[in-house]
Scaffold this active site. Sequence first.
Site, PDB file in Angstrom:
ATOM      1  N   HIS A   1       4.878   1.340   6.132  1.00  0.00           N
ATOM      2  CA  HIS A   1       4.668   1.619   4.706  1.00  0.00           C
ATOM      3  C   HIS A   1       5.986   2.028   4.063  1.00  0.00           C
ATOM      4  O   HIS A   1       6.549   3.073   4.368  1.00  0.00           O
ATOM      5  CB  HIS A   1       3.567   2.669   4.528  1.00  0.00           C
ATOM      6  CG  HIS A   1       2.217   2.145   4.938  1.00  0.00           C
ATOM      7  ND1 HIS A   1       1.117   2.942   5.099  1.00  0.00           N
ATOM      8  CD2 HIS A   1       1.802   0.889   5.206  1.00  0.00           C
ATOM      9  CE1 HIS A   1       0.088   2.173   5.451  1.00  0.00           C
ATOM     10  NE2 HIS A   1       0.488   0.943   5.522  1.00  0.00           N
TER      11      HIS A   1
ATOM     12  N   LYS B   1       0.829  -1.219   0.000  1.00  0.00           N
ATOM     13  CA  LYS B   1       0.000   0.000   0.000  1.00  0.00           C
ATOM     14  C   LYS B   1       0.858   1.262   0.000  1.00  0.00           C
ATOM     15  O   LYS B   1       0.498   2.262  -0.591  1.00  0.00           O
ATOM     16  CB  LYS B   1      -0.908   0.028   1.241  1.00  0.00           C
ATOM     17  CG  LYS B   1      -1.939  -1.076   1.265  1.00  0.00           C
ATOM     18  CD  LYS B   1      -2.793  -0.996   2.508  1.00  0.00           C
ATOM     19  CE  LYS B   1      -2.064  -1.294   3.796  1.00  0.00           C
ATOM     20  NZ  LYS B   1      -1.554  -2.655   3.939  1.00  0.00           N
TER      21      LYS B   1
ATOM     22  N   GLN C   1      -2.610  -2.025   7.624  1.00  0.00           N
ATOM     23  CA  GLN C   1      -2.847  -3.477   7.739  1.00  0.00           C
ATOM     24  C   GLN C   1      -3.764  -3.913   6.588  1.00  0.00           C
ATOM     25  O   GLN C   1      -3.760  -3.271   5.566  1.00  0.00           O
ATOM     26  CB  GLN C   1      -3.447  -3.849   9.108  1.00  0.00           C
ATOM     27  CG  GLN C   1      -2.489  -3.683  10.289  1.00  0.00           C
ATOM     28  CD  GLN C   1      -2.449  -2.264  10.821  1.00  0.00           C
ATOM     29  OE1 GLN C   1      -3.466  -1.634  11.011  1.00  0.00           O
ATOM     30  NE2 GLN C   1      -1.253  -1.757  11.068  1.00  0.00           N
TER      31      GLN C   1
HETATM   32  P1  IMP Z   1      -0.611  -5.729  16.284  1.00  0.00           P
HETATM   33  O1  IMP Z   1      -1.323  -4.898  15.299  1.00  0.00           O
HETATM   34  O2  IMP Z   1       0.803  -5.284  16.533  1.00  0.00           O
HETATM   35  O3  IMP Z   1      -1.397  -5.914  17.547  1.00  0.00           O
HETATM   36  O4  IMP Z   1      -0.458  -7.207  15.663  1.00  0.00           O
HETATM   37  C1  IMP Z   1      -1.580  -8.056  15.450  1.00  0.00           C
HETATM   38  C2  IMP Z   1      -1.409  -8.872  14.169  1.00  0.00           C
HETATM   39  O5  IMP Z   1      -1.462  -7.994  13.059  1.00  0.00           O
HETATM   40  C3  IMP Z   1      -0.073  -9.604  14.066  1.00  0.00           C
HETATM   41  O6  IMP Z   1      -0.275 -10.815  13.370  1.00  0.00           O
HETATM   42  C4  IMP Z   1       0.776  -8.680  13.230  1.00  0.00           C
HETATM   43  O7  IMP Z   1       1.801  -9.351  12.549  1.00  0.00           O
HETATM   44  C5  IMP Z   1      -0.272  -8.132  12.275  1.00  0.00           C
HETATM   45  N1  IMP Z   1       0.065  -6.799  11.762  1.00  0.00           N
HETATM   46  C6  IMP Z   1      -0.033  -5.614  12.400  1.00  0.00           C
HETATM   47  N2  IMP Z   1       0.344  -4.617  11.597  1.00  0.00           N
HETATM   48  C7  IMP Z   1       0.671  -5.161  10.426  1.00  0.00           C
HETATM   49  C8  IMP Z   1       1.105  -4.630   9.178  1.00  0.00           C
HETATM   50  O8  IMP Z   1       1.246  -3.417   8.986  1.00  0.00           O
HETATM   51  N3  IMP Z   1       1.342  -5.535   8.195  1.00  0.00           N
HETATM   52  C9  IMP Z   1       1.145  -6.876   8.369  1.00  0.00           C
HETATM   53  N4  IMP Z   1       0.726  -7.403   9.497  1.00  0.00           N
HETATM   54  C10 IMP Z   1       0.494  -6.558  10.525  1.00  0.00           C
END
Ligand code: IMP
Length: 433
Positions: free
Chosen positions: A42, A17, A220
């Site tokens: 990003h 993105k 995300q």
């Molecule tokens: P958190 O957002 O750090 O709480 O992570 C929760 C889940 O979302 C985990 O599996 C992370 O690897 C995934 N995640 C969070 N942010 C990203 C991102 O920007 N890209 C890919 N996965 C993400």
Amino acid sequence: MDRKLVILGAQWGDEGKGKIVDLLSENYDITVRYQGGSNAGHTVIANGEKFILHLLPTGILHPHVVGVIAQGMVVDLEVLDKELENLKSKDIPYEGRLIVSDRAHLVLPYHKLLDQLFEKKSGIGTTLRGIGPAYMFKFGRKGIRLCDLSDEKKFKSLLEENVEFVNDLCEKVFRERSNLEVNEIFERTLRVFEKYKEFVGDVSRFLLGTDKTILFEGAQGTMLDIDMGTYPFVTSSNSSALGLANGTGLSPKYFSDAYLLGIAKAYTTRVGGGPFPTELKGEEGDRLRDLGGEYGSTTGRPRRCGWLDLVALKYAKEINSFDGLIITKLDVLDTFDEIKVCVAYELEGERIEHFPASSKILEEVKPIYETLKGWKKSTKGIRDREDLPPQAMEYIRFIEEFTGVPVIMLSTGPKREEFVWLREPQRTKVSYS
Ligand code: IMP
């Protein structure tokens, strides 16, 4: 060009993105991030330099763009400081073109501590940026918002209450002593706030009061959405289109004239734990990881890789109402003889064509694949539609027909200029047949 453009991840994040927002935000006056926090990463290559932005909207790299951090985000002021200092050091001035919502909640050191402690048991594989706990405090009505920082007394008392709670939790539940210092957090937070407080304001009013062009930058991906994703292996915000209204503080009606663009990789990746029906665990998965450079931009973790899951992509299209898709990293598939796409799942002999709610079921399903011929020709850096190999176009057509969404652009490499328009990015619905 649509006055409001929304860019959303259609898979499990990391769809590329950053590059797309960077590219398209050139044509926009304002870019808005509205959910998540510094868990995002990003990556953009601009002016020959690589930037990884975690918190700031990617559009801010363009000197004419106003960057907005809306209220649905959770803001780590230390990260904000680092990113703004980095811009300054690269001669990218941001004065007069940044607004941070006074309603946004803060990520504070105790959220990061709790993220680590929870993570020991959950296996979610979070980014450890304190995102989940910051949203827990928000929804538990214990959060501290940017507007609270102007009232030092109030901020101090909220902080004391929170730190006491976290200390108790550490001792009684995790049997660990925390070394959180109220005064240190108080002073550090206010020091950074003082530096940037002129940028703090009412984002919803700002958005309502402007008739300029706006790009909304999702972070995300849809499958990580707290409500619609592979719960509990998700992030703690609405990373699908569901997050637009609550993240900006504006009615869904405000977005009724927006163009919704989904970004998907030509294959699938995910970081952290959770179901992933098309994951390739052997050599093929390693090959995709190596060719695609699939390592997390926030955590450096190797990403899990697999074939394109069209059941998941169609589900993402349905809940987001995508108007168009952009397929990224097509060139990563250049050397494969055959390319598989998942068109349904199988569970105990039954064919499933929808995306199930239960992560347990998703762990158990087997993908049903269709196999397409590879193109065995480099698409790296291709800029002209005519230069695309016919099998690559077949692959794209397959995606369009299955999901019912036109693919408007392909990204053919990490650099800004490595892309091909397949269709004009306008609101008018284009036939994909
Ligand atoms: P958190 O957002 O750090 O709480 O992570 C929760 C889940 O979302 C985990 O599996 C992370 O690897 C995934 N995640 C969070 N942010 C990203 C991102 O920007 N890209 C890919 N996965 C993400």
